[in-house]
Scaffold this active site. Structure first.
Site, PDB file in Angstrom:
ATOM      1  N   ARG A 102       0.473   2.226  -8.749  1.00  0.00           N
ATOM      2  CA  ARG A 102       1.793   1.574  -8.744  1.00  0.00           C
ATOM      3  C   ARG A 102       2.690   2.114  -9.848  1.00  0.00           C
ATOM      4  O   ARG A 102       2.250   2.355 -10.964  1.00  0.00           O
ATOM      5  CB  ARG A 102       1.612   0.067  -8.925  1.00  0.00           C
ATOM      6  CG  ARG A 102       2.930  -0.672  -9.177  1.00  0.00           C
ATOM      7  CD  ARG A 102       2.847  -2.136  -8.873  1.00  0.00           C
ATOM      8  NE  ARG A 102       1.970  -2.872  -9.778  1.00  0.00           N
ATOM      9  CZ  ARG A 102       1.718  -4.172  -9.648  1.00  0.00           C
ATOM     10  NH1 ARG A 102       2.251  -4.851  -8.636  1.00  0.00           N
ATOM     11  NH2 ARG A 102       0.918  -4.778 -10.488  1.00  0.00           N
TER      12      ARG A 102
ATOM     13  N   ARG B  65      -8.238  -8.889 -13.296  1.00  0.00           N
ATOM     14  CA  ARG B  65      -7.204  -9.673 -12.599  1.00  0.00           C
ATOM     15  C   ARG B  65      -7.683 -10.100 -11.209  1.00  0.00           C
ATOM     16  O   ARG B  65      -7.374 -11.205 -10.754  1.00  0.00           O
ATOM     17  CB  ARG B  65      -5.913  -8.852 -12.486  1.00  0.00           C
ATOM     18  CG  ARG B  65      -5.200  -8.764 -13.846  1.00  0.00           C
ATOM     19  CD  ARG B  65      -4.252  -7.585 -13.925  1.00  0.00           C
ATOM     20  NE  ARG B  65      -3.198  -7.636 -12.935  1.00  0.00           N
ATOM     21  CZ  ARG B  65      -2.547  -6.552 -12.490  1.00  0.00           C
ATOM     22  NH1 ARG B  65      -2.867  -5.354 -12.928  1.00  0.00           N
ATOM     23  NH2 ARG B  65      -1.595  -6.688 -11.603  1.00  0.00           N
TER      24      ARG B  65
ATOM     25  N   LYS C 176       3.195  -8.483  -2.608  1.00  0.00           N
ATOM     26  CA  LYS C 176       4.090  -9.643  -2.733  1.00  0.00           C
ATOM     27  C   LYS C 176       5.470  -9.214  -3.245  1.00  0.00           C
ATOM     28  O   LYS C 176       6.488  -9.574  -2.679  1.00  0.00           O
ATOM     29  CB  LYS C 176       3.502 -10.685  -3.712  1.00  0.00           C
ATOM     30  CG  LYS C 176       2.123 -11.188  -3.318  1.00  0.00           C
ATOM     31  CD  LYS C 176       1.599 -12.232  -4.307  1.00  0.00           C
ATOM     32  CE  LYS C 176       1.410 -11.711  -5.722  1.00  0.00           C
ATOM     33  NZ  LYS C 176       0.332 -10.699  -5.859  1.00  0.00           N
TER      34      LYS C 176
ATOM     35  N   ARG D 275       2.641   0.016 -15.394  1.00  0.00           N
ATOM     36  CA  ARG D 275       2.353  -1.181 -16.197  1.00  0.00           C
ATOM     37  C   ARG D 275       1.047  -1.004 -16.968  1.00  0.00           C
ATOM     38  O   ARG D 275       0.072  -0.497 -16.424  1.00  0.00           O
ATOM     39  CB  ARG D 275       2.245  -2.398 -15.266  1.00  0.00           C
ATOM     40  CG  ARG D 275       3.607  -2.997 -14.945  1.00  0.00           C
ATOM     41  CD  ARG D 275       3.557  -4.034 -13.877  1.00  0.00           C
ATOM     42  NE  ARG D 275       2.451  -4.977 -14.007  1.00  0.00           N
ATOM     43  CZ  ARG D 275       2.267  -6.009 -13.186  1.00  0.00           C
ATOM     44  NH1 ARG D 275       3.116  -6.220 -12.194  1.00  0.00           N
ATOM     45  NH2 ARG D 275       1.258  -6.819 -13.354  1.00  0.00           N
TER      46      ARG D 275
HETATM   47  P1  ADP Z   1       0.848  -8.845  -9.877  1.00  0.00           P
HETATM   48  O1  ADP Z   1       2.230  -8.546  -9.353  1.00  0.00           O
HETATM   49  O2  ADP Z   1       0.042  -7.602 -10.039  1.00  0.00           O
HETATM   50  O3  ADP Z   1       0.144  -9.894  -9.098  1.00  0.00           O
HETATM   51  P2  ADP Z   1       2.164 -10.321 -11.958  1.00  0.00           P
HETATM   52  O4  ADP Z   1       3.301  -9.476 -12.361  1.00  0.00           O
HETATM   53  O5  ADP Z   1       2.435 -11.443 -11.035  1.00  0.00           O
HETATM   54  O6  ADP Z   1       1.022  -9.396 -11.370  1.00  0.00           O
HETATM   55  O7  ADP Z   1       1.448 -10.922 -13.244  1.00  0.00           O
HETATM   56  C1  ADP Z   1       1.124 -10.129 -14.365  1.00  0.00           C
HETATM   57  C2  ADP Z   1       0.470 -11.000 -15.420  1.00  0.00           C
HETATM   58  O8  ADP Z   1       1.380 -12.009 -15.864  1.00  0.00           O
HETATM   59  C3  ADP Z   1      -0.763 -11.772 -14.943  1.00  0.00           C
HETATM   60  O9  ADP Z   1      -1.946 -11.005 -15.024  1.00  0.00           O
HETATM   61  C4  ADP Z   1      -0.769 -12.960 -15.925  1.00  0.00           C
HETATM   62  O10 ADP Z   1      -1.279 -12.583 -17.192  1.00  0.00           O
HETATM   63  C5  ADP Z   1       0.720 -13.250 -16.101  1.00  0.00           C
HETATM   64  N1  ADP Z   1       1.212 -14.249 -15.116  1.00  0.00           N
HETATM   65  C6  ADP Z   1       2.162 -14.044 -14.162  1.00  0.00           C
HETATM   66  N2  ADP Z   1       2.359 -15.161 -13.445  1.00  0.00           N
HETATM   67  C7  ADP Z   1       1.517 -16.102 -13.949  1.00  0.00           C
HETATM   68  C8  ADP Z   1       1.227 -17.466 -13.628  1.00  0.00           C
HETATM   69  N3  ADP Z   1       1.860 -18.087 -12.612  1.00  0.00           N
HETATM   70  N4  ADP Z   1       0.303 -18.110 -14.358  1.00  0.00           N
HETATM   71  C9  ADP Z   1      -0.336 -17.514 -15.375  1.00  0.00           C
HETATM   72  N5  ADP Z   1      -0.136 -16.233 -15.726  1.00  0.00           N
HETATM   73  C10 ADP Z   1       0.798 -15.521 -15.026  1.00  0.00           C
HETATM   74  P1  ADP Z   2       1.985  -7.409  -5.823  1.00  0.00           P
HETATM   75  O1  ADP Z   2       3.386  -7.858  -6.189  1.00  0.00           O
HETATM   76  O2  ADP Z   2       1.344  -8.269  -4.794  1.00  0.00           O
HETATM   77  O3  ADP Z   2       1.116  -7.206  -7.022  1.00  0.00           O
HETATM   78  P2  ADP Z   2       3.282  -4.858  -5.133  1.00  0.00           P
HETATM   79  O4  ADP Z   2       4.342  -5.247  -4.176  1.00  0.00           O
HETATM   80  O5  ADP Z   2       3.690  -4.542  -6.517  1.00  0.00           O
HETATM   81  O6  ADP Z   2       2.103  -5.979  -5.132  1.00  0.00           O
HETATM   82  O7  ADP Z   2       2.483  -3.615  -4.501  1.00  0.00           O
HETATM   83  C1  ADP Z   2       1.432  -2.981  -5.228  1.00  0.00           C
HETATM   84  C2  ADP Z   2       1.480  -1.467  -4.995  1.00  0.00           C
HETATM   85  O8  ADP Z   2       1.143  -1.185  -3.634  1.00  0.00           O
HETATM   86  C3  ADP Z   2       2.856  -0.840  -5.226  1.00  0.00           C
HETATM   87  O9  ADP Z   2       2.652   0.434  -5.780  1.00  0.00           O
HETATM   88  C4  ADP Z   2       3.455  -0.743  -3.827  1.00  0.00           C
HETATM   89  O10 ADP Z   2       4.349   0.364  -3.702  1.00  0.00           O
HETATM   90  C5  ADP Z   2       2.212  -0.528  -2.960  1.00  0.00           C
HETATM   91  N1  ADP Z   2       2.302  -1.146  -1.625  1.00  0.00           N
HETATM   92  C6  ADP Z   2       2.925  -2.298  -1.280  1.00  0.00           C
HETATM   93  N2  ADP Z   2       2.783  -2.555   0.026  1.00  0.00           N
HETATM   94  C7  ADP Z   2       2.026  -1.541   0.543  1.00  0.00           C
HETATM   95  C8  ADP Z   2       1.516  -1.220   1.849  1.00  0.00           C
HETATM   96  N3  ADP Z   2       1.756  -2.013   2.909  1.00  0.00           N
HETATM   97  N4  ADP Z   2       0.779  -0.088   1.994  1.00  0.00           N
HETATM   98  C9  ADP Z   2       0.531   0.710   0.918  1.00  0.00           C
HETATM   99  N5  ADP Z   2       0.975   0.464  -0.327  1.00  0.00           N
HETATM  100  C10 ADP Z   2       1.722  -0.635  -0.527  1.00  0.00           C
END
Ligand code: ADP
Ligand code: ADP
Ligand code: ZN
Length: 213
Positions: A127, A171, A13, A160
């Site tokens: 990541r 998660r 995302k 992270r």
């Molecule tokens: P990822 O990119 O791996 O999906 P995020 O950066 O979006 O993770 O979120 C990291 C953490 O921040 C989550 O595990 C949660 O604890 C908190 N968080 C982020 N967005 C939300 C939300 N919309 N509601 C509740 N908790 C959130």
């Molecule tokens: P999210 O925001 O959904 O948690 P990220 O965009 O942070 O996900 O992506 C998670 C990890 O996967 C990062 O290390 C990123 O570089 C890698 N990644 C993202 N898209 C791809 C893909 N299409 N193939 C392989 N690795 C990817």
């Protein structure tokens, strides 16, 4: 263009949202980024959120809803926004509808990224993120030119604290239980655009652009 990215942690995302920001000039609104900045600064919000984030649990709805309500009112969101990581529960989605209704706006597309669980774990545990500009890398799938250094700005890359395997599993189960029902929620409104999140980053981006244009 008011967009939501919906998908499990690690689906890509953030990576795709950043590419859309460059292409369309609308901001990425990531509750995760806002919360991490608050934790780093040690604000009241950060103090409230820290424990939940470290445990891989969701921060309470009322906290994140308040953040979003304020953020979407800022002038850079006038032409559109890309929500990344919000909403994550049905009450959050309902609150978002109300906020947008008050503003006379509505969501145009909900982009879902689908990736198998084992791949999500590989992506999250490898990541790396730039401390300075937020650019995202992966030690194997998308490595920087020089280890530990951002290609874009020279900033230092970090892992992270919640990207360890144990927290990642928690998660992913939170996603299944609390967030995946939102696909149905938005399906009923006819807003869901399903995207295969496997494969090359650039190819996935092309699929998204095709849908939007
Ligand atoms: P990822 O990119 O791996 O999906 P995020 O950066 O979006 O993770 O979120 C990291 C953490 O921040 C989550 O595990 C949660 O604890 C908190 N968080 C982020 N967005 C939300 C939300 N919309 N509601 C509740 N908790 C959130
Ligand atoms: P999210 O925001 O959904 O948690 P990220 O965009 O942070 O996900 O992506 C998670 C990890 O996967 C990062 O290390 C990123 O570089 C890698 N990644 C993202 N898209 C791809 C893909 N299409 N193939 C392989 N690795 C990817
Ligand atoms: Zn950088």
């Amino acid at each position: 263009m008011d967009l939501i990215f919906l998908g499990p942690p690690g689906a890509g995302k953030g990576t795709q949202a950043k590419m859309l920001v460059e292409r369309y000039g609308i901001p990425q609104v990531s509750t995760g980024d806002i919360l991490r900045a608050a934790v780093a600064e040690g604000t009241d919000l950060g103090k409230k959120a820290k424990e939940y984030m470290e445990a891989g649990k969701l921060v309470p709805d009322e906290v994140v809803i308040g953040i979003i309500e304020e953020r979407l009112k800022q002038s850079d969101c006038e032409k559109g926004f890309i929500l990344d990581g919000f909403p994550r529960t049905v009450p959050q989605a309902e609150a978002l509808d109300k906020v947008l209704e008050k503003m006379g706006r509505k969501i145009d597309h909900v982009l879902t990224l689908d990736v198998p669980e084992e791949e999500l774990i590989r992506r999250l545990t490898g990541r790396r993120t730039c401390k300075k500009c937020g650019a995202m890398y992966h030690i194997i799938f998308n490595p920087p030119k020089a280890e530990g250094v951002c290609d874009k700005c020279g900033g230092e890359l970090y892992q992270r604290p919640d990207d360890n395997e144990e927290t990642v599993r928690s998660r992913l189960s939170v996603y299944e239980q609390q967030t995946s029902p939102l696909i149905d929620f938005y399906e009923k409104k006819g807003l869901v655009r399903k995207i295969d999140g496997r494969g090359e980053i650039k190819e996935i981006f092309d699929q998204i652009v095709k849908i939007l244009e």
